[in-house]
Design an enzyme around this catalytic site. Structure first.
Site, PDB file in Angstrom:
ATOM      1  CD  GLU A 174      -2.649  -1.164   2.333  1.00 55.84           C
ATOM      2  OE1 GLU A 174      -3.228   0.060   3.121  1.00 55.84           O
ATOM      3  OE2 GLU A 174      -3.179  -2.328   2.727  1.00 55.84           O
ATOM      4  N   GLY A 175       2.137   1.272  -0.192  1.00 56.94           N
ATOM      5  CA  GLY A 175       2.865   2.297  -0.203  1.00 56.94           C
ATOM      6  C   GLY A 175       4.213   2.016  -0.988  1.00 56.94           C
TER       7      GLY A 175
END
Length: 463
Positions: A174-175
């Site tokens: 997610e990053g």
């Protein structure tokens, strides 16, 4: 009278009915993340803190368990690290020499118990971490070899789960960047395809389409399932009745027209309770209606994913209710006693509340909105804030491996949380450094490292 041969046949048939292998082609599967003690991040009553993996697989409610998370790709010794909150981590458990990889081999029997019941147990990589990524295709391919040898069908002297062989991997990235993930997955698939055992590759994209990180990756590699997070976003379950928001149809179209695997299954990812996410939780009656409508319209529908096991069990066995809504399962039996998976000499779990009675009482409240959960294998700088045991904590100085409220005194208790958000639920590591040396185990050693860092200007220790 039945002959011995007939009796044996009946017993075998009964066993086959009771325990069937995981079938990815079905539309009633339930996948539940385990490993992060999400309930413990938002509550202080330890009775409902995360239990052992075997505790959660005693009935037929859950079909797939992604273990969360392998949160550091390249730590000390060039090996990854895993953090399983109060079950196994670099602070409470031994690490393989020269690494940040905790030895969780006591979990082997739990994993095998769940697999023997026809469930799959996979390893989730990432968890919104900046410590997960690659600089080249060759590095990604080598990491795939490491994952294969360390957790799947290969062999290594550093296997955190011992002789247990996991059933695949899950990507919850997610990053950071998605660069070179295709090379990683293709290399991993080459290992899987040459094995006799069936392996699975899944992903947990967020519902906005295309997913900002995984979008191009799931377009390029044949995934078996995507656990789409229909929460913490405008396209979440709370907006199911808004045709401009709810977008399962878009994901179904992707599955049938773009995915390299046109049989890929799309799951509705849901929070298991109102405290498991910032938005998107709906009661079981509403969710049942959503499930039934979605499954009747879209053939790619594979089931429901939940975050996470601890929240589901504390929320009146939400997992069993979801399984029933899918048309499978039955009323859950009484919860089994927690299995004793750790040796009795294991130190207290990381999520245990402070036991000291001599410390002054903490402040009565603190705003925890947007603050991440504390984890043990990422370094924090002075001023960093975390959530631990439903309290807000601020680092007094550089800290690595020292539990908030612990004897090292690295953290200031800013009081019980007065509010929660999705960021409390999962550990995030953006902009956090990953020490490349073995974990520091004592306050004295930590202080020595801090003092040394002031003189050498280490890039990991900033003041």
């Amino acid at each position: 009278m039945l002959s011995l041969l007939s009796l044996t046949g009946l017993l075998l048939s009964y066993t086959a009915v009771q325990v069937s292998a995981f079938d990815n082609s079905r539309s009633d599967n339930v996948a539940v993340y385990w490993g992060q003690n999400s309930y413990g991040a938002t509550h202080s009553d330890t009775a409902n803190f995360q239990k052992s993996l075997a505790f959660y697989c005693q009935d037929n409610s859950i079909d797939a368990f992604p273990i969360a998370f392998l949160n550091v790709f390249f730590g000390a010794g060039g090996l990854p690290s895993i953090d399983l909150a109060n079950i196994c981590n670099v602070n409470d458990d031994a690490v393989f020499p020269g690494t940040q990889l905790p030895n969780c081999q006591f979990l082997a029997s739990d994993i095998q118990t769940c697999q023997a019941k026809g469930k799959i147990v996979t390893l989730s990589l990432g968890g919104a971490t900046g410590a997960a990524g690659f600089t080249s295709d060759s590095q990604a391919q080598a990491f795939a070899d490491t994952i294969w040898n360390t957790f799947l069908g290969g062999s290594s002297s550093t296997r955190p789960f011992g002789n247990a062989v996991l059933d695949g991997i899950d990507l919850d990235i997610e990053g950071g960047s998605n660069a070179h993930f295709v090379a990683f997955l293709n290399q991993l698939r080459s290992h899987m395809n040459s094995a006799s055992k069936k392996y699975f590759i899944t992903a947990a994209p967020q519902c906005p389409f295309p997913d900002a990180i995984l979008g191009s990756v799931i377009n390029s590699v044949a995934f078996d399932a995507v656990y789409v997070q229909f929460y913490n976003n405008f396209c979440g379950l709370q907006n199911f009745n808004n045709p401009n928001a709810w977008n399962f149809a878009t994901w179904d179209n992707w599955a049938k027209t773009t995915s390299p695997n046109r049989n890929v299954k799309v799951y509705i990812g849901v929070p298991a309770s109102s405290t498991a996410a910032g938005s998107g939780f709906v009661p079981i009656g509403t969710l049942t209606s959503i499930i039934q409508q979605t499954r009747s319209q879209f053939s790619s529908f594979g089931g429901v994913m939940m975050w996470d096991a601890s929240q589901a069990f504390a929320n009146g066995r939400f997992d069993a209710a979801v399984k029933a809504a899918l048309g499978g399962g039955s009323a859950p039996p009484p919860a089994p006693p927690p299995s004793s998976t750790k040796p009795p000499t294991t130190p207290p779990p990381t999520s245990a509340p402070p036991t000291s009675t001599s410390a002054p009482p903490p402040p009565t409240s603190g705003s925890c909105a947007g603050v991440n959960a504390w984890v043990g294998n990422v370094a924090y700088n002075g001023g960093d804030r975390v959530v631990f045991n439903a309290h807000l904590w601020t680092a007094k100085w550089w800290s690595f491996g020292d539990t908030p409220g612990g004897a090292a005194g690295d953290w200031q208790d800013d009081g019980a949380c007065s509010s929660f958000s999705a960021a409390n639920v999962r550990p995030h590591y953006e902009s956090k450094s990953v020490p490349l040396d073995s974990p520091v185990k004592t306050p004295a050693a930590a202080l020595a490292m801090k003092e040394n860092a002031k003189h050498i200007g280490s890039r990991f220790f900033r003041f």
